[in-house]
Design an enzyme around this catalytic site. Structure first.
Site, PDB file in Angstrom:
ATOM      1  NE  ARG A   1      54.625  14.285  58.917  1.00 12.88           N
ATOM      2  CZ  ARG A   1      54.381  12.998  59.147  1.00 12.88           C
ATOM      3  NH1 ARG A   1      55.164  12.079  58.651  1.00 12.88           N
ATOM      4  NH2 ARG A   1      53.369  12.634  59.921  1.00 12.88           N
TER       5      ARG A   1
ATOM      6  CG  ASP B   1      51.044   0.948  55.144  1.00 10.83           C
ATOM      7  OD1 ASP B   1      50.487   1.360  56.175  1.00 10.83           O
ATOM      8  OD2 ASP B   1      52.204   1.263  54.819  1.00 10.83           O
ATOM      9  CD  GLU B   2      50.103   5.509  54.951  1.00  9.89           C
ATOM     10  OE1 GLU B   2      49.133   6.017  55.548  1.00  9.89           O
ATOM     11  OE2 GLU B   2      51.280   5.799  55.181  1.00  9.89           O
TER      12      GLU B   2
ATOM     13  CE  LYS C   1      52.055   4.211  58.094  1.00 13.30           C
ATOM     14  NZ  LYS C   1      52.527   3.381  56.975  1.00 13.30           N
ATOM     15  CB  THR C   2      56.676   0.389  58.098  1.00 12.80           C
ATOM     16  OG1 THR C   2      55.967   1.439  57.435  1.00 12.80           O
ATOM     17  CG2 THR C   2      57.316  -0.520  57.053  1.00 12.80           C
TER      18      THR C   2
ATOM     19  CD  GLN D   1      49.766  10.414  59.965  1.00 12.22           C
ATOM     20  OE1 GLN D   1      50.737  10.780  59.294  1.00 12.22           O
ATOM     21  NE2 GLN D   1      49.832   9.361  60.764  1.00 12.22           N
TER      22      GLN D   1
END
Length: 737
Positions: free
Chosen positions: A607, A223-224, A34-35, A254
């Site tokens: 993770r 973002d987020e 995504k980044t 998330q």
């Protein structure tokens, strides 16, 4: 140039990055890049559409993320230094420094940090009618923080239910909030939350300023987005209200920060807010193996509050996910440590391994098992168990009980909880003590000869410590620690802190467990336990990374599941997969709690890049009692997508463990009876722990824990019929059987 840029992305990423005008939602799964997509979208705006870099705003949740995005953009297009990349709060500072005078903020206004805020709240509480001197400012801060995250004024808070008051009376919370804001304004100050609240107010009250900022932020990226609260949502809405070029990136699967005020509805309802929004889904996962992702997808599909997506692996199948259930929590920790030594023998670096847990209290037994096998470890987002504030406080009480001359311990705990002995009074007592060559505690005992006012508070403290000193030899370490926590008011102080105090209470429960286990293996008093605890706290065997070290030591990582978000490791252990831990017992009583806990587990699973281990314990000791546990419901939801192994690594059949219909387990701990009956503190105590009792309503049971004295003595009893009950002895009508 732009075509070359987009060719470096996969088709889904390229489609999202090529979005030009209008609102857009990018549903970005874990490990989906995504980044990278955000950065390339910004570069595409500049290269393909001639958007000036100084007309682009990108909002992240950390300064580190903003700096990383700017650095990556600088390698793609010129002019990256003119991009506006910041956190919500940094953006607020920038706006208020330029235009704050329009809403009464004078030039040079100060931003109060947490300590400044608490000092001001102490002053406010001290002047509120009907509020005692021991009122907890953290309680009021929690209520105010909740209000500001929702853009509520004091009048708005007045209309809310008790859930938003952090345990305070409504009149105290509302009036405290009102006076706090008045004092901030009088001192030309704002707090951290006001950086957003006041910016929103500025935009509402002065549309011309909003228009100027919109000229500077024609294309907005957030973002987020699943982690935004009400105030951040409104700030984003206002900024995008004119040009509507708002692109948000996030993953409701998330969303794990509801306790901080995050509102998952912000992302779930984005298409309702912007019906013409384009939706892009990033589903290719570059982080985890196919077997890990299969497990993650199987778990999260049980949630209802989500946006449809399925993570698709780019990597090969990978190793089987493995699950191990130990006999108890110590066996679980030993299993994890032993597995790590095997991974190390296979060539894996310690830095490639992480242990994730639901609560910080779980780290204690893990730290000890790792230390025994000389495995270096670092704790992220926290400190070693014996270095935590609440642990050091209770141990300081114990130290002062044993050694009344320990002035360092006294200074540490004399104000925890607050008991009306201020800095000036303590300074006078210390001056007198030095002159008379006696301890500070001795000075407290004679405070009426030293202090003009407040002497009674110091004398009460000295009397309390005297009673604790009398009890030192009368109780085993675990029993004595329980008494300290209870009679000093420390437990009540933490309970009053709401969410902030919850984790600290769990750590104190684990301290009692540590003392229980020590007593089971050693003969000795609380003084002997303190000696061993001091050694554990001071061991410098390379376990921890030093923040200022030029060459960090290699070490495995220990952290909570919340702190793991955004990170990745080749090997991950998720411990404590049990009902009451994951999901947590508090989640069972909160609306949406189970779904958030499931998302938390999902974050932990994703993770892992290749190796994933899930563990649980068949019996776990909690605050002095050993109880049989039940497997987490989430394990059953995984649909057998893991391999169950024994302590030797051999595959065995998975059998779900359940205590749902069993009787409470009586703890296998030493009785908490007095070791001698000469202590004045034990006079009149009806129970000391371990007795079999009968209640006229609840029937037969056994006393597990005792707190308080005389008319205030309480007992915790495990009844065969109804489980655990805490009763006031004076009114319980118990009989010993």
């Amino acid at each position: 140039m732009s075509r070359d840029l987009l060719s470096q992305l996969n088709p889904a990423q390229a489609e999202a990055a090529s979005h030009f005008e209008g609102p857009a939602l990018v549903v970005a799964g874990a490990g989906s890049g995504k980044t990278r997509t955000l950065v390339y979208r910004i570069a595409h705006l500049i290269a393909a559409h001639d958007v000036a870099p100084n007309q682009i705003l990108a909002v992240t949740f950390t300064n580190k993320a903003a700096a990383e995005m700017r650095e990556r953009a600088s390698h793609l297009v010129p002019g990256a230094e003119d991009l506006w990349m910041s956190t919500f709060h940094s953006a607020g500072v920038r706006v208020l420094r330029a235009y704050g005078e329009y809403i009464g903020l004078r030039r040079g206004f100060v931003i109060y940090d947490n300590d400044d805020q608490l000092d001001l709240l102490k002053e406010v509480l001290g002047n509120l009618p009907g509020v005692g001197p021991d009122a907890n400012p953290r309680q009021l801060r929690a209520a105010i923080d909740r209000a500001k995250s929702n853009l509520w004024s004091p009048d708005d808070l007045q209309r809310q239910g008790e859930d938003f008051l952090a345990g305070l009376p409504k009149s105290t919370a509302v009036e405290g909030y009102r006076r706090y804001q008045s004092r901030l304004r009088a001192q030309n100050a704002i707090d951290f939350n006001d950086l957003i609240v006041e910016t929103v107010r500025l935009f509402h009250e002065v549309p011309a300023v909003l228009s100027k900022i919109q000229d500077r932020a024609k294309f907005i990226h957030i973002d987020e987005y699943q982690d935004t609260n009400g105030a951040q949502y409104e700030l984003a809405r206002l900024l995008a209200s004119r040009d509507r070029n708002l692109l948000v990136v996030g993953d409701p699967d998330q969303s794990i920060y509801a306790f901080r005020g995050a509102n998952i509805r912000n992302i779930l309802d984005f298409q309702k807010d912007y019906p013409d929004a384009q939706v892009y889904r990033l589903e290719h996962n570059y982080r985890s193996s196919a077997k890990v992702l299969q497990l993650a997808n199987k778990l999260i599909e049980n949630n209802t509050e989500r946006l449809e997506k399925t993570l698709r692996p780019v990597k090969l199948e990978g190793h089987d996910v493995q699950y191990h259930r130990s006999d108890d929590h110590r066996g679980e920790a030993d299993f994890v440590a032993e597995r790590i030594t095997r991974l190390r023998a296979e060539g894996m670096d310690f830095d490639d391994i992480a242990i994730l847990y639901r609560t910080n209290a779980q780290s204690r037994v893990l730290e000890e098992s790792l230390r025994r096998l000389q495995i270096p470890a670092k704790i992220i987002g926290g400190v070693g168990f014996y270095d935590r504030r609440e642990i050091k406080d209770i141990l300081a009480y114990a130290r002062l009980s044993i050694n009344p001359s320990d002035d360092v311990a006294l200074r540490r705990i004399v104000g925890r909880p607050r008991r009306g002995i201020g800095d000036q009074a303590l300074a006078k007592l210390a001056e007198w003590a030095q002159k008379e060559s006696v301890s500070l505690l001795a000075a407290c005992a004679q405070a009426d000869e030293i202090l003009d006012r407040g002497a009674s508070k110091a004398e009460e403290f000295a009397k309390l410590m005297g009673e604790l000193s009398d009890a030192v030899e009368a109780y085993p370490p675990e029993g004595f620690l329980r008494i300290v926590m209870d009679v000093t008011g420390y437990i009540d102080m933490l309970r009053a802190e709401g969410e902030e105090g919850r984790g600290r209470l769990e750590n104190l429960e684990e301290l009692v467990v540590a003392a229980e286990e020590w007593s089971a293996e050693n003969e000795g008093t609380i003084a002997d336990f303190l000696d061993d605890a001091a050694l554990l706290a001071s061991v410098d065997d390379g376990r921890s990374k030093r923040e200022n070290s030029d060459v960090p030591e290699e070490a495995i990582t220990l952290m909570t599941l919340h702190n793991a978000k955004g990170l990745e490791f080749p090997a991950v252990f998720i411990v404590g997969c049990e009902e009451g831990l994951l999901p947590s017992k508090n989640a069972l009583m909160e609306p949406g709690g189970i779904e958030e806990e499931r998302r938390l587990f999902y974050v932990g699973i994703t993770r892992a890049m290749d190796r994933l281990y899930l563990t649980s314990a068949q019996n776990r000791m909690t605050y002095g009692k050993t109880v049989a546990t039940e497997d987490s419901r989430f394990l059953e939801e995984l649909g057998g997508g893991f391999e169950t192994i024994d302590e030797y690594g051999q595959k065995v059949e998975y059998k779900k463990s359940s205590w749902r219909h069993s009787r409470p387990t009586v703890p296998n701990v030493p009785q908490q009876g007095a070791r001698k009956d000469t202590s004045p503190m034990t006079e009149g105590m009806a129970y000391k722990g371990g007795e079999k009792v009968k209640h006229p309503k609840f029937g037969d049971g056994r006393v597990l824990a005792v707190s308080g004295f005389g008319d205030k003595q309480e007992v915790t009893v495990a009844f065969d019929s109804v489980g655990m009950k805490k009763l006031l002895v004076k009114f319980a009508n118990l009989t010993t059987t």
